[in-house]
Motif scaffolding. Structure first.
Motif, PDB file in Angstrom:
ATOM      1  N   ALA A 100       4.386  10.484  -5.708  1.00 30.62           N
ATOM      2  CA  ALA A 100       5.705  10.960  -6.133  1.00 30.62           C
ATOM      3  C   ALA A 100       6.227  10.281  -7.383  1.00 30.62           C
ATOM      4  O   ALA A 100       7.336  10.616  -7.828  1.00 30.62           O
ATOM      5  CB  ALA A 100       6.714  10.781  -4.992  1.00 30.62           C
ATOM      6  N   GLY A 101       5.501   9.308  -7.929  1.00 38.41           N
ATOM      7  CA  GLY A 101       5.913   8.683  -9.170  1.00 38.41           C
ATOM      8  C   GLY A 101       7.070   7.707  -8.997  1.00 38.41           C
ATOM      9  O   GLY A 101       7.494   7.399  -7.882  1.00 38.41           O
ATOM     10  N   PRO A 102       7.603   7.203 -10.131  1.00 39.21           N
ATOM     11  CA  PRO A 102       8.715   6.242 -10.066  1.00 39.21           C
ATOM     12  C   PRO A 102       9.936   6.790  -9.321  1.00 39.21           C
ATOM     13  O   PRO A 102      10.622   6.040  -8.630  1.00 39.21           O
ATOM     14  CB  PRO A 102       9.039   5.978 -11.544  1.00 39.21           C
ATOM     15  N   LEU A 103      10.206   8.085  -9.463  1.00 44.49           N
ATOM     16  CA  LEU A 103      11.344   8.661  -8.762  1.00 44.49           C
ATOM     17  C   LEU A 103      11.138   8.599  -7.247  1.00 44.49           C
ATOM     18  O   LEU A 103      12.083   8.344  -6.495  1.00 44.49           O
ATOM     19  CB  LEU A 103      11.555  10.111  -9.202  1.00 44.49           C
ATOM     20  N   GLY A 104       9.903   8.819  -6.799  1.00 42.48           N
ATOM     21  CA  GLY A 104       9.613   8.706  -5.374  1.00 42.48           C
ATOM     22  C   GLY A 104       9.851   7.301  -4.865  1.00 42.48           C
ATOM     23  O   GLY A 104      10.382   7.105  -3.762  1.00 42.48           O
ATOM     24  N   LEU A 105       9.473   6.298  -5.669  1.00 47.63           N
ATOM     25  CA  LEU A 105       9.739   4.911  -5.288  1.00 47.63           C
ATOM     26  C   LEU A 105      11.238   4.643  -5.193  1.00 47.63           C
ATOM     27  O   LEU A 105      11.703   3.955  -4.275  1.00 47.63           O
ATOM     28  CB  LEU A 105       9.109   3.964  -6.315  1.00 47.63           C
ATOM     29  N   ALA A 106      12.001   5.195  -6.134  1.00 50.72           N
ATOM     30  CA  ALA A 106      13.449   5.003  -6.112  1.00 50.72           C
ATOM     31  C   ALA A 106      14.069   5.646  -4.878  1.00 50.72           C
ATOM     32  O   ALA A 106      14.947   5.068  -4.225  1.00 50.72           O
ATOM     33  CB  ALA A 106      14.061   5.581  -7.390  1.00 50.72           C
ATOM     34  N   ALA A 151       0.831  -1.205   0.000  1.00 55.99           N
ATOM     35  CA  ALA A 151       0.000   0.000   0.000  1.00 55.99           C
ATOM     36  C   ALA A 151       0.867   1.256   0.000  1.00 55.99           C
ATOM     37  O   ALA A 151       0.566   2.243  -0.693  1.00 55.99           O
ATOM     38  CB  ALA A 151      -0.926  -0.006   1.220  1.00 55.99           C
ATOM     39  N   LEU A 152       1.963   1.213   0.768  1.00 52.44           N
ATOM     40  CA  LEU A 152       2.856   2.364   0.817  1.00 52.44           C
ATOM     41  C   LEU A 152       3.521   2.589  -0.533  1.00 52.44           C
ATOM     42  O   LEU A 152       3.692   3.731  -0.977  1.00 52.44           O
ATOM     43  CB  LEU A 152       3.903   2.141   1.908  1.00 52.44           C
ATOM     44  N   ALA A 153       3.880   1.492  -1.197  1.00 49.05           N
ATOM     45  CA  ALA A 153       4.487   1.614  -2.525  1.00 49.05           C
ATOM     46  C   ALA A 153       3.499   2.211  -3.524  1.00 49.05           C
ATOM     47  O   ALA A 153       3.872   3.050  -4.358  1.00 49.05           O
ATOM     48  CB  ALA A 153       4.966   0.246  -3.001  1.00 49.05           C
TER      49      ALA A 153
END
Length: 442
Positions: free
Chosen positions: A399-405, A390-392
């Motif tokens: 924040a998009g893919p950059l936020g995940l990174a 859920a957090l992912a």
């Protein structure tokens, strides 16, 4: 100003702020700054809504600016209280509640998850009340007769450096292998500081307020959840949901500690609740219990919020997103010139904060008591895996893919203090080091 109309509309806006803060506080990734930006963008629509309470009001009327400012202050205080629910139960911190994940999780594993939230809520109420008491002394210290607000600016960098060193010394005080433990803690500070520099001082890929969500979710939330994946079924004990005992003098002292920490950083540029919590963690003669720390963090969250608004009237400078929105809504505030003459607008916002905290605290405690009994019947590994997923999803949406990174990289750094056996409070260097460099001219 239409005083009767404002008196009539004031409780309506405070209650709306309370409800909005509940929504943002319970939703990881949503922040008061998002609400502030939305209010600024829809000010004309708000004026049309307020015309029912203030006949003839226009978007530029001072009454509208004051009431919308009270709405934002109420939202910020309510958010600060309810933000502890996802921090304790889901391990999803904001910058202000990042340090609450750790003692909150310990209390959850002791069957005291609801109590952790209730203690933070109690600290938040006390922090708001103590902020009202500290208001005039803070005015004296920052403006005349002492004038620390301007004279201290060149010393902001050394102050932050001393704060980081104090954390290292405090770490070593609880171990015989002092130098080895200090070296490990310094390594954690170095890694977190470098991460903070890259993320917060790198190219502005997205909003600076938005980047704090993936950064602190990775540093504090993800490691706790990942470690919980190794837990065995039944490791989360049945949760007790009884009411808190009456306030003790010790708890009041902890709340005062948090309020003073909030007052200490509310006027420094770039510092907010996370830095105040770090300051509150330094200087204790012995390790603070998780229960005591939750009270401290609750007081930090609301005192920083309230006093940063006061600094806008004292120094004429916005030190938080909420304060900047208040300035944009109401225009440059009247400077608090008389040491005892609190500006009426500030007094109204203070009343909004006190009322909101008094209403939000029991509601947050009630929400925690409803959630708590369900936690012991859930497999902690499945719960942790579902929370990570859920957090992912939230990180990807916000924040998009950059936020995940960023969150993934921060999670690797967040695991280091666990493996090194040192406090995770050193991870706050991710915020303190970039601010230190900026205040030093780099």
């Amino acid at each position: 100003m239409d005083v009767p109309g404002v008196v009539w509309a004031f409780p309506v806006l405070v209650l709306l702020g309370l409800g909005t803060g509940i929504l943002t506080g319970l939703s990881p990734g949503l922040h008061v700054n998002n609400v502030a930006a939305l209010v600024l963008a829809t000010r004309a629509s708000w004026a049309r809504f307020l015309v029912f309470l203030l006949p003839g009001a226009t978007a530029d009327a001072p009454e509208v600016g004051f009431l919308l400012s009270c709405f934002l202050v109420s939202t910020a205080v309510s958010h600060a209280v309810f933000d502890f629910v996802p921090s304790v139960f889901f391990g999803a911190p904001s910058e202000e509640t990042a340090l609450a994940v750790l003692p909150g999780h310990r209390l959850l594993l002791e069957g005291e998850g609801a109590r952790a939230v209730a203690l933070a809520a109690r600290g938040a109420v006390l922090g708001t009340a103590l902020s009202a008491i500290l208001l005039v002394p803070l005015r004296w210290i920052l403006a005349d007769p002492i004038g620390l607000g301007e004279s201290f600016r060149p010393w902001t960098g050394p102050f932050l450096l001393a704060l980081l060193m104090a954390l290292l010394l405090a770490e070593a005080r609880f171990s015989r292998a002092r130098l080895r433990r200090m070296a490990r803690a310094a390594w954690v500070q170095l890694l977190a500081g470098l991460l903070g520099i890259v993320v917060l001082r790198g190219p502005p890929v997205f909003d600076s307020g938005l980047v704090l969500f993936p950064l602190f979710s990775g540093l504090f939330g993800m490691p706790t959840l990942l470690l919980s994946l190794r837990a065995k079924p039944g490791s989360i004990p049945p949760q007790r949901t009884g009411a808190l005992p009456p306030l003790t003098r010790t708890e009041a002292g902890h709340a005062l500690r948090g309020a003073l920490a909030g007052a200490s950083v509310s006027w420094l540029p770039g510092l907010s609740g996370g830095a105040a919590a770090t300051l509150a963690a330094v200087g204790s003669r012995r390790r603070m219990s998780p229960s005591a720390f939750m009270v401290v963090l609750g007081a930090v969250s609301t005192s920083t919020c309230v006093l940063s608004i006061a600094v806008l009237f004292i120094l004429g400078k916005a030190r938080s997103g909420a304060a900047a929105a208040v300035r944009d809504l109401s225009g440059p505030p009247d400077v608090w010139s008389s040491p005892l003459g609190i500006p009426p607008a500030l007094l109204g916002m203070l009343v909004a904060a006190v009322v909101t905290s008094g209403l939000a605290a029991p509601l947050a405690s009630r929400v925690a008591r409803v959630l708590a009994p369900r936690w012991s019947s859930v497999d902690p590994r499945r719960l942790s895996a579902a929370t990570v997923a859920a957090l992912a999803i939230l990180l990807a949406a916000v924040a998009g893919p950059l936020g995940l990174a960023i969150a993934g990289l921060a999670a690797l750094v967040g695991l280091v203090p666990v493996l090194a056996g040192v406090w995770r409070v050193h991870l706050m260097a991710a915020l303190l080091v970039p601010v230190l460099l900026s205040s030093s001219g780099f």
